[in-house]
Design a protein around this motif. Structure first.
Motif, PDB file in Angstrom:
ATOM      1  N   GLY A  87     -82.107 -29.963  -4.818  1.00  0.00           N
ATOM      2  CA  GLY A  87     -82.431 -29.736  -6.227  1.00  0.00           C
ATOM      3  C   GLY A  87     -82.471 -28.270  -6.618  1.00  0.00           C
ATOM      4  N   LEU A  88     -81.797 -27.407  -5.838  1.00  0.00           N
ATOM      5  CA  LEU A  88     -81.843 -25.974  -6.105  1.00  0.00           C
ATOM      6  C   LEU A  88     -80.675 -25.482  -6.956  1.00  0.00           C
ATOM      7  CD1 LEU A  88     -82.973 -24.766  -2.558  1.00  0.00           C
ATOM      8  CD2 LEU A  88     -84.376 -25.455  -4.505  1.00  0.00           C
ATOM      9  N   VAL A  89     -79.589 -26.237  -6.968  1.00  0.00           N
ATOM     10  CA  VAL A  89     -78.444 -25.929  -7.821  1.00  0.00           C
ATOM     11  C   VAL A  89     -77.911 -27.223  -8.416  1.00  0.00           C
ATOM     12  CG1 VAL A  89     -77.750 -23.877  -6.482  1.00  0.00           C
ATOM     13  CG2 VAL A  89     -76.672 -26.086  -6.006  1.00  0.00           C
ATOM     14  N   GLU A  90     -77.106 -27.061  -9.455  1.00  0.00           N
ATOM     15  CA  GLU A  90     -76.409 -28.197 -10.066  1.00  0.00           C
ATOM     16  C   GLU A  90     -74.933 -27.848 -10.127  1.00  0.00           C
ATOM     17  OE1 GLU A  90     -79.697 -29.892 -13.208  1.00  0.00           O
ATOM     18  OE2 GLU A  90     -78.359 -28.288 -13.865  1.00  0.00           O
ATOM     19  N   ARG A  91     -74.115 -28.835  -9.814  1.00  0.00           N
ATOM     20  CA  ARG A  91     -72.668 -28.665  -9.959  1.00  0.00           C
ATOM     21  C   ARG A  91     -72.210 -29.428 -11.191  1.00  0.00           C
ATOM     22  NH1 ARG A  91     -69.920 -29.518  -4.062  1.00  0.00           N
ATOM     23  NH2 ARG A  91     -71.729 -30.809  -3.638  1.00  0.00           N
ATOM     24  N   SER A  92     -71.182 -28.901 -11.836  1.00  0.00           N
ATOM     25  CA  SER A  92     -70.597 -29.587 -12.987  1.00  0.00           C
ATOM     26  C   SER A  92     -69.103 -29.280 -13.045  1.00  0.00           C
ATOM     27  CB  SER A  92     -71.286 -29.155 -14.287  1.00  0.00           C
ATOM     28  OG  SER A  92     -71.146 -27.760 -14.480  1.00  0.00           O
ATOM     29  N   MET A  93     -68.387 -30.167 -13.711  1.00  0.00           N
ATOM     30  CA  MET A  93     -66.948 -30.004 -13.879  1.00  0.00           C
ATOM     31  C   MET A  93     -66.684 -29.237 -15.165  1.00  0.00           C
ATOM     32  SD  MET A  93     -65.672 -31.694 -11.292  1.00  0.00           S
ATOM     33  CE  MET A  93     -64.009 -32.189 -11.626  1.00  0.00           C
ATOM     34  N   CYS A  94     -65.624 -28.467 -15.169  1.00  0.00           N
ATOM     35  CA  CYS A  94     -65.191 -27.758 -16.366  1.00  0.00           C
ATOM     36  C   CYS A  94     -64.538 -28.763 -17.309  1.00  0.00           C
ATOM     37  CB  CYS A  94     -64.200 -26.655 -15.987  1.00  0.00           C
ATOM     38  SG  CYS A  94     -63.519 -25.775 -17.396  1.00  0.00           S
ATOM     39  N   ALA A  95     -64.926 -28.743 -18.562  1.00  0.00           N
ATOM     40  CA  ALA A  95     -64.366 -29.679 -19.544  1.00  0.00           C
ATOM     41  C   ALA A  95     -62.886 -29.405 -19.798  1.00  0.00           C
ATOM     42  CB  ALA A  95     -65.143 -29.591 -20.844  1.00  0.00           C
ATOM     43  N   ASP A  96     -62.472 -28.147 -19.679  1.00  0.00           N
ATOM     44  CA  ASP A  96     -61.085 -27.767 -19.957  1.00  0.00           C
ATOM     45  C   ASP A  96     -60.164 -27.898 -18.750  1.00  0.00           C
ATOM     46  OD1 ASP A  96     -61.892 -27.111 -22.533  1.00  0.00           O
ATOM     47  OD2 ASP A  96     -62.329 -25.044 -21.953  1.00  0.00           O
ATOM     48  N   ASP A  97     -60.722 -27.769 -17.557  1.00  0.00           N
ATOM     49  CA  ASP A  97     -59.911 -27.804 -16.335  1.00  0.00           C
ATOM     50  C   ASP A  97     -60.669 -28.624 -15.294  1.00  0.00           C
ATOM     51  OD1 ASP A  97     -58.462 -27.375 -14.023  1.00  0.00           O
ATOM     52  OD2 ASP A  97     -58.543 -25.182 -14.121  1.00  0.00           O
ATOM     53  N   ARG A  98     -60.258 -29.852 -15.101  1.00  0.00           N
ATOM     54  CA  ARG A  98     -60.971 -30.773 -14.212  1.00  0.00           C
ATOM     55  C   ARG A  98     -60.985 -30.299 -12.761  1.00  0.00           C
ATOM     56  NH1 ARG A  98     -64.373 -34.124 -15.914  1.00  0.00           N
ATOM     57  NH2 ARG A  98     -63.847 -35.709 -14.424  1.00  0.00           N
ATOM     58  N   ARG A  99     -60.126 -29.330 -12.423  1.00  0.00           N
ATOM     59  CA  ARG A  99     -60.117 -28.798 -11.056  1.00  0.00           C
ATOM     60  C   ARG A  99     -61.230 -27.788 -10.846  1.00  0.00           C
ATOM     61  NH1 ARG A  99     -54.437 -26.313 -11.134  1.00  0.00           N
ATOM     62  NH2 ARG A  99     -55.251 -25.921 -13.205  1.00  0.00           N
ATOM     63  N   ALA A 100     -61.708 -27.189 -11.914  1.00  0.00           N
ATOM     64  CA  ALA A 100     -62.728 -26.148 -11.815  1.00  0.00           C
ATOM     65  C   ALA A 100     -64.120 -26.769 -11.715  1.00  0.00           C
ATOM     66  CB  ALA A 100     -62.658 -25.225 -13.023  1.00  0.00           C
ATOM     67  N   ILE A 101     -64.884 -26.243 -10.788  1.00  0.00           N
ATOM     68  CA  ILE A 101     -66.257 -26.703 -10.585  1.00  0.00           C
ATOM     69  C   ILE A 101     -67.184 -25.520 -10.820  1.00  0.00           C
ATOM     70  CG2 ILE A 101     -67.903 -27.636  -8.920  1.00  0.00           C
ATOM     71  CD1 ILE A 101     -65.497 -28.957  -7.519  1.00  0.00           C
ATOM     72  N   PHE A 102     -68.229 -25.777 -11.577  1.00  0.00           N
ATOM     73  CA  PHE A 102     -69.250 -24.767 -11.841  1.00  0.00           C
ATOM     74  C   PHE A 102     -70.490 -25.091 -11.021  1.00  0.00           C
ATOM     75  CE2 PHE A 102     -66.721 -24.550 -15.703  1.00  0.00           C
ATOM     76  CZ  PHE A 102     -66.568 -23.182 -15.855  1.00  0.00           C
TER      77      PHE A 102
END
Length: 137
Positions: A87-102
């Motif tokens: 629970g120390l970080v969250e990952r999310s997908m980029c809405a514009d580029d599905r390959r990019a992970i934040f």
């Protein structure tokens, strides 16, 4: 004044390289031990949190984080997965580029980083300049 031979220069470089490796190993091991004992977090996980905190943004692209941190892409992915499970970080997908992970710090991640930061810096301070000393002193 005689010039240094290629063999002498090579031997000097090898000696400097080995000294750098020894220093890196000593500091890394001391950091790993202190962070695990004091905060139940590994050095790779702390370094990931520290880079995210330094970025001072809500989310950072994994590719940018990988460029900043000295871990392979797979090692970084494993570290982020461990941090996410805690629970120390969250990952999310980029809405514009599905390959990019934040990836971004959670409030709990900020707190763990804040608590572990003094330990990290104190160990760096106490081990950085130690050369040829053992860990008994």
């Amino acid at each position: 004044m005689p010039r240094e031979s290629t063999a002498e220069r090579g031997a000097g470089l090898v000696s400097e390289w080995r000294e750098l490796l020894d220093r890196h190993a000593a500091v890394s091991c001391a950091l790993e031990k202190a962070l695990q004992e004091g905060h139940q977090i590994g050095l790779s996980e702390f370094e990931t949190l520290d880079r995210l905190a330094d970025a001072d943004c809500e989310h950072c692209r994994m590719t940018e984080l990988a460029r900043d941190i000295h871990l392979s892409q797979s090692a970084l992915s494993r570290a982020v997965a461990r941090l996410e499970a805690e629970g120390l970080v969250e990952r999310s997908m980029c809405a514009d580029d599905r390959r990019a992970i934040f990836v971004g710090l959670t409030e709990r991640g900020r707190q763990v980083h804040h608590e572990a930061l003094p330990t990290h810096r104190a160990v760096l301070d106490s081990t950085w300049d130690r050369r040829g000393e053992d860990d008994t002193g």
